[in-house]
Write a protein that holds these residues in place. Structure first.
Motif, PDB file in Angstrom:
ATOM      1  N   CYS A  90      -3.957   7.754   4.620  1.00  0.00           N
ATOM      2  CA  CYS A  90      -3.872   6.417   3.926  1.00  0.00           C
ATOM      3  C   CYS A  90      -2.879   5.307   4.114  1.00  0.00           C
ATOM      4  O   CYS A  90      -3.434   4.632   4.370  1.00  0.00           O
ATOM      5  N   ALA A  91      -1.109   6.184   4.566  1.00  0.00           N
ATOM      6  CA  ALA A  91      -0.858   5.141   5.084  1.00  0.00           C
ATOM      7  C   ALA A  91      -0.447   4.568   6.388  1.00  0.00           C
ATOM      8  O   ALA A  91      -0.856   3.273   6.552  1.00  0.00           O
ATOM      9  N   GLN A  92      -1.324   5.791   7.363  1.00  0.00           N
ATOM     10  CA  GLN A  92      -1.591   5.255   9.064  1.00  0.00           C
ATOM     11  C   GLN A  92      -3.049   4.211   8.548  1.00  0.00           C
ATOM     12  O   GLN A  92      -2.904   2.934   9.476  1.00  0.00           O
ATOM     13  N   GLN A  93      -4.393   4.114   7.527  1.00  0.00           N
ATOM     14  CA  GLN A  93      -4.718   3.461   7.896  1.00  0.00           C
ATOM     15  C   GLN A  93      -4.452   2.613   7.212  1.00  0.00           C
ATOM     16  O   GLN A  93      -4.817   0.787   8.069  1.00  0.00           O
ATOM     17  N   ALA A  94      -3.795   2.077   5.917  1.00  0.00           N
ATOM     18  CA  ALA A  94      -2.931   0.201   5.545  1.00  0.00           C
ATOM     19  C   ALA A  94      -2.292   0.649   6.215  1.00  0.00           C
ATOM     20  O   ALA A  94      -2.343  -1.147   6.347  1.00  0.00           O
ATOM     21  N   ALA A  95      -1.239   0.883   7.306  1.00  0.00           N
ATOM     22  CA  ALA A  95      -0.338   0.398   8.156  1.00  0.00           C
ATOM     23  C   ALA A  95      -1.350  -0.543   8.309  1.00  0.00           C
ATOM     24  O   ALA A  95      -0.422  -1.454   9.423  1.00  0.00           O
ATOM     25  N   LYS A  96      -2.564  -0.332   9.019  1.00  0.00           N
ATOM     26  CA  LYS A  96      -3.177  -0.603  10.510  1.00  0.00           C
ATOM     27  C   LYS A  96      -3.287  -1.669  10.230  1.00  0.00           C
ATOM     28  O   LYS A  96      -3.268  -3.385  10.731  1.00  0.00           O
ATOM     29  N   HIS A  97      -3.626  -2.475   9.054  1.00  0.00           N
ATOM     30  CA  HIS A  97      -4.230  -3.936   8.575  1.00  0.00           C
ATOM     31  C   HIS A  97      -2.431  -4.549   7.617  1.00  0.00           C
ATOM     32  O   HIS A  97      -2.219  -5.683   7.635  1.00  0.00           O
ATOM     33  N   MET A  98      -1.935  -3.640   7.654  1.00  0.00           N
ATOM     34  CA  MET A  98      -0.657  -4.274   6.756  1.00  0.00           C
ATOM     35  C   MET A  98       0.164  -5.151   7.889  1.00  0.00           C
ATOM     36  O   MET A  98       0.950  -6.314   7.716  1.00  0.00           O
ATOM     37  N   ARG A  99       0.253  -4.513   8.862  1.00  0.00           N
ATOM     38  CA  ARG A  99       1.434  -4.379  10.473  1.00  0.00           C
ATOM     39  C   ARG A  99       0.562  -6.384  10.947  1.00  0.00           C
ATOM     40  O   ARG A  99       1.709  -7.301  11.272  1.00  0.00           O
ATOM     41  N   SER A 100      -0.468  -6.957  10.398  1.00  0.00           N
ATOM     42  CA  SER A 100      -0.852  -8.294  10.557  1.00  0.00           C
ATOM     43  C   SER A 100      -0.435  -9.041   9.903  1.00  0.00           C
ATOM     44  O   SER A 100      -0.687 -10.140  10.098  1.00  0.00           O
ATOM     45  N   ASN A 101       0.640  -8.402   8.812  1.00  0.00           N
ATOM     46  CA  ASN A 101       0.962  -9.730   7.521  1.00  0.00           C
ATOM     47  C   ASN A 101       1.737 -10.366   8.078  1.00  0.00           C
ATOM     48  O   ASN A 101       3.010  -9.464   8.681  1.00  0.00           O
ATOM     49  N   THR A 102       2.527 -11.426   7.423  1.00  0.00           N
ATOM     50  CA  THR A 102       3.473 -11.702   8.016  1.00  0.00           C
ATOM     51  C   THR A 102       5.075 -11.228   7.194  1.00  0.00           C
ATOM     52  O   THR A 102       5.957 -11.587   8.359  1.00  0.00           O
ATOM     53  N   ASP A 103       4.641 -11.022   7.026  1.00  0.00           N
ATOM     54  CA  ASP A 103       5.346 -10.024   6.024  1.00  0.00           C
ATOM     55  C   ASP A 103       5.036  -8.705   5.794  1.00  0.00           C
ATOM     56  O   ASP A 103       6.183  -7.979   4.862  1.00  0.00           O
ATOM     57  N   GLY A 104       4.673  -8.620   6.340  1.00  0.00           N
ATOM     58  CA  GLY A 104       4.458  -6.848   6.507  1.00  0.00           C
ATOM     59  C   GLY A 104       3.402  -5.775   5.188  1.00  0.00           C
ATOM     60  O   GLY A 104       2.780  -6.902   4.866  1.00  0.00           O
ATOM     61  N   GLY A 105       4.549  -5.239   5.003  1.00  0.00           N
ATOM     62  CA  GLY A 105       4.062  -4.457   3.302  1.00  0.00           C
ATOM     63  C   GLY A 105       4.209  -3.312   3.164  1.00  0.00           C
ATOM     64  O   GLY A 105       5.730  -2.589   3.588  1.00  0.00           O
ATOM     65  N   THR A 106       4.564  -2.524   2.014  1.00  0.00           N
ATOM     66  CA  THR A 106       4.974  -1.914   1.317  1.00  0.00           C
ATOM     67  C   THR A 106       4.137  -0.397   0.766  1.00  0.00           C
ATOM     68  O   THR A 106       3.160  -0.830   0.690  1.00  0.00           O
ATOM     69  N   GLU A 161       9.525  -1.545  11.993  1.00  0.00           N
ATOM     70  CA  GLU A 161       8.883  -2.735  12.888  1.00  0.00           C
ATOM     71  C   GLU A 161       8.241  -3.804  12.802  1.00  0.00           C
ATOM     72  O   GLU A 161       7.825  -5.171  13.361  1.00  0.00           O
ATOM     73  N   ASP A 162       7.424  -3.169  12.108  1.00  0.00           N
ATOM     74  CA  ASP A 162       6.239  -3.880  11.471  1.00  0.00           C
ATOM     75  C   ASP A 162       6.219  -4.469  10.166  1.00  0.00           C
ATOM     76  O   ASP A 162       5.067  -5.035   9.360  1.00  0.00           O
ATOM     77  N   LEU A 163       7.316  -4.582   9.822  1.00  0.00           N
ATOM     78  CA  LEU A 163       7.984  -4.807   8.885  1.00  0.00           C
ATOM     79  C   LEU A 163       6.675  -3.476   7.391  1.00  0.00           C
ATOM     80  O   LEU A 163       7.367  -4.828   6.389  1.00  0.00           O
ATOM     81  N   ILE A 164       6.880  -2.507   7.635  1.00  0.00           N
ATOM     82  CA  ILE A 164       6.440  -2.514   6.270  1.00  0.00           C
ATOM     83  C   ILE A 164       7.685  -0.978   6.022  1.00  0.00           C
ATOM     84  O   ILE A 164       8.077  -0.228   6.718  1.00  0.00           O
ATOM     85  N   ARG A 165       7.823  -1.525   4.526  1.00  0.00           N
ATOM     86  CA  ARG A 165       8.792  -0.233   4.248  1.00  0.00           C
ATOM     87  C   ARG A 165       8.134   0.963   3.172  1.00  0.00           C
ATOM     88  O   ARG A 165       7.431   0.797   2.945  1.00  0.00           O
ATOM     89  N   VAL A 166       8.334   2.069   3.412  1.00  0.00           N
ATOM     90  CA  VAL A 166       8.298   3.009   2.586  1.00  0.00           C
ATOM     91  C   VAL A 166       8.851   4.250   2.077  1.00  0.00           C
ATOM     92  O   VAL A 166       9.870   4.045   2.896  1.00  0.00           O
ATOM     93  N   ASN A 167       8.820   4.693   0.595  1.00  0.00           N
ATOM     94  CA  ASN A 167       9.831   4.971   0.202  1.00  0.00           C
ATOM     95  C   ASN A 167       9.129   5.886  -0.826  1.00  0.00           C
ATOM     96  O   ASN A 167       7.836   5.585  -0.858  1.00  0.00           O
ATOM     97  N   ALA A 168       9.325   6.714  -1.652  1.00  0.00           N
ATOM     98  CA  ALA A 168       8.861   7.941  -2.032  1.00  0.00           C
ATOM     99  C   ALA A 168       9.467   8.043  -3.410  1.00  0.00           C
ATOM    100  O   ALA A 168      11.299   7.224  -3.839  1.00  0.00           O
ATOM    101  N   ILE A 169       8.879   8.175  -4.902  1.00  0.00           N
ATOM    102  CA  ILE A 169       9.505   8.570  -6.288  1.00  0.00           C
ATOM    103  C   ILE A 169       9.042   9.606  -6.395  1.00  0.00           C
ATOM    104  O   ILE A 169       7.797  10.487  -6.248  1.00  0.00           O
ATOM    105  N   SER A 170      10.158  10.656  -6.778  1.00  0.00           N
ATOM    106  CA  SER A 170      10.173  11.997  -6.782  1.00  0.00           C
ATOM    107  C   SER A 170      10.196  12.659  -8.622  1.00  0.00           C
ATOM    108  O   SER A 170      10.815  12.177  -9.255  1.00  0.00           O
ATOM    109  N   PRO A 171       9.007  11.909  -9.306  1.00  0.00           N
ATOM    110  CA  PRO A 171       8.935  12.447 -10.598  1.00  0.00           C
ATOM    111  C   PRO A 171       9.064  13.496 -11.357  1.00  0.00           C
ATOM    112  O   PRO A 171       9.394  14.482 -10.159  1.00  0.00           O
ATOM    113  N   GLY A 172       9.661  13.539 -12.292  1.00  0.00           N
ATOM    114  CA  GLY A 172       9.968  14.552 -12.695  1.00  0.00           C
ATOM    115  C   GLY A 172       9.067  14.765 -14.013  1.00  0.00           C
ATOM    116  O   GLY A 172       7.652  14.875 -13.856  1.00  0.00           O
TER     117      GLY A 172
END
Length: 249
Positions: free
Chosen positions: A120-136, A175-186
Motif C-alpha cells: 500500500c505504501a509503495q503504490q500510494a507513494a508512486k502518486h504522492m511524489r507527484s504532489n508539490t508537498d509530497g504526502g504522509t 527525497e520525495d517529501l513523503i513522511r512515514v510514521n507509525a502508531i503502536s496502540p496498546g
C-alpha cells in the motif's frame, strides 16, 4: 486541524480503529477512501461519514492481493486527482499455540499486516511524489512489537516488521517529501466500553483503557502539514503500560 482538499486512504476502515480514523478525517474535511474487504462494514463507514456531511468513497480491498491495492490507488487518483495521506490500518491477529501455528496461519498474518502495509505504501507513494508537498503515511503497528503474551508469534513478528518498515520507508521516501510514521496502540477497546471493569482502567498509568478516537487524533497530528518535522517515528499510545514494570507477587 483541517484537512480540506486532502485525500486520505484508510485501509481496514470498516470497524474499530480504522472506522474511527476514517470518520475523524471526514469530520476534518478530507475526502476519505474507505478501503475494506468487508463490503457491508465498509459501506457503513462511508454512510457514517456522509451522514455528517463528509465526502467518502468505498473501495472493496483485500490487502493480501496486490491487484486490489493497485486498483484502490488508481481509482482514488482517478476519482479525486491525488493521494495526500495513507493510513495503513488493515490487519489480522492469529493467537495460536506456538507448536500448532501452521505455515498458512503465519503467511496470512504476515501477508496482511506486513506485506500489505508495504505494498500500500509503495503504490500510494508512486502518486504522492507527484504532489508539490509530497504526502504522509501512517502505519498502525502495536505495542506487541516490543512486548508479548504467549502464542502471539505471527502477530508480534508482523508488528515488529511494521515498526522497522516505517523507519526504512521514512528514509527511502524522504527525497520525495513523503513522511512515514507509525502508531503502536496498546489496549484500545473496540467493543462496548461500558462493559470494562474498574481494574481494566486502574492498571493503566493513564487510569483508563484506550478508545479508537485516541488513535484517530494521533493520526491527525502526524499527518498535519504543520508537523512536518516528525518522520520515522513510532508513537506508542497505550496509557503508559509499556513503561510500567510489572512483577507477580
Amino acid at each position: 486541524m483541517t484537512f480540506t482538499d486532502k485525500t486520505v486512504i484508510v485501509t481496514g476502515a470498516g470497524s474499530g480503529i480504522g472506522a474511527a480514523v476514517a470518520t475523524t478525517y471526514g469530520e476534518a474535511g478530507a475526502r476519505v477512501v474507505v478501503a475494506e474487504k468487508d463490503v457491508k462494514a465498509g459501506k457503513a463507514t462511508v454512510n457514517e461519514i456522509e451522514k455528517k456531511g463528509g465526502n467518502s468513497m468505498f473501495m472493496k480491498t483485500d490487502v493480501r492481493l496486490p491487484e486490489d491495492i493497485k486498483h484502490l490507488v488508481n481509482k482514488t487518483v482517478e476519482t479525486y486527482g491525488k493521494i495526500d495521506i495513507l493510513i495503513n490500518n488493515a490487519g489480522v491477529s492469529r493467537f495460536k499455540n506456538v507448536y500448532e501455528l501452521t505455515v498458512d496461519d503465519w503467511d496470512d498474518v504476515i501477508n496482511t499486516n506486513l506485506r500489505g502495509n508495504f505494498l500500500c505504501a509503495q503504490q500510494a507513494a508512486k502518486h504522492m511524489r507527484s504532489n508539490t508537498d509530497g504526502g504522509t503515511i501512517v502505519n498502525i503497528a502495536s505495542t506487541r512489537a516490543f512486548m508479548s503474551e504467549a502464542d502471539s508469534e505471527a502477530y508480534a513478528a508482523s508488528k515488529g516488521g511494521i515498526s522497522a518498515l516505517t523507519h526504512a520507508l521514512s528514509i527511502s521516501l524522504s527525497e520525495d517529501l513523503i513522511r512515514v510514521n507509525a502508531i503502536s496502540p496498546g489496549w484500545i477497546e473496540t467493543g462496548n466500553y461500558q462493559d470494562l471493569r474498574s481494574i481494566d482502567h486502574a492498571q493503566h498509568p493513564a487510569k483508563r483503557v484506550g478508545k479508537p478516537d485516541d488513535v484517530a487524533r494521533a493520526c491527525l497530528f502526524l499527518t498535519d502539514p504543520r508537523n512536518d518535522f516528525v518522520t520515522g517515528e513510532n508513537f506508542i499510545i497505550d496509557g503508559g503500560m509499556t513503561r510500567k514494570m510489572i512483577y507477580e507477587h
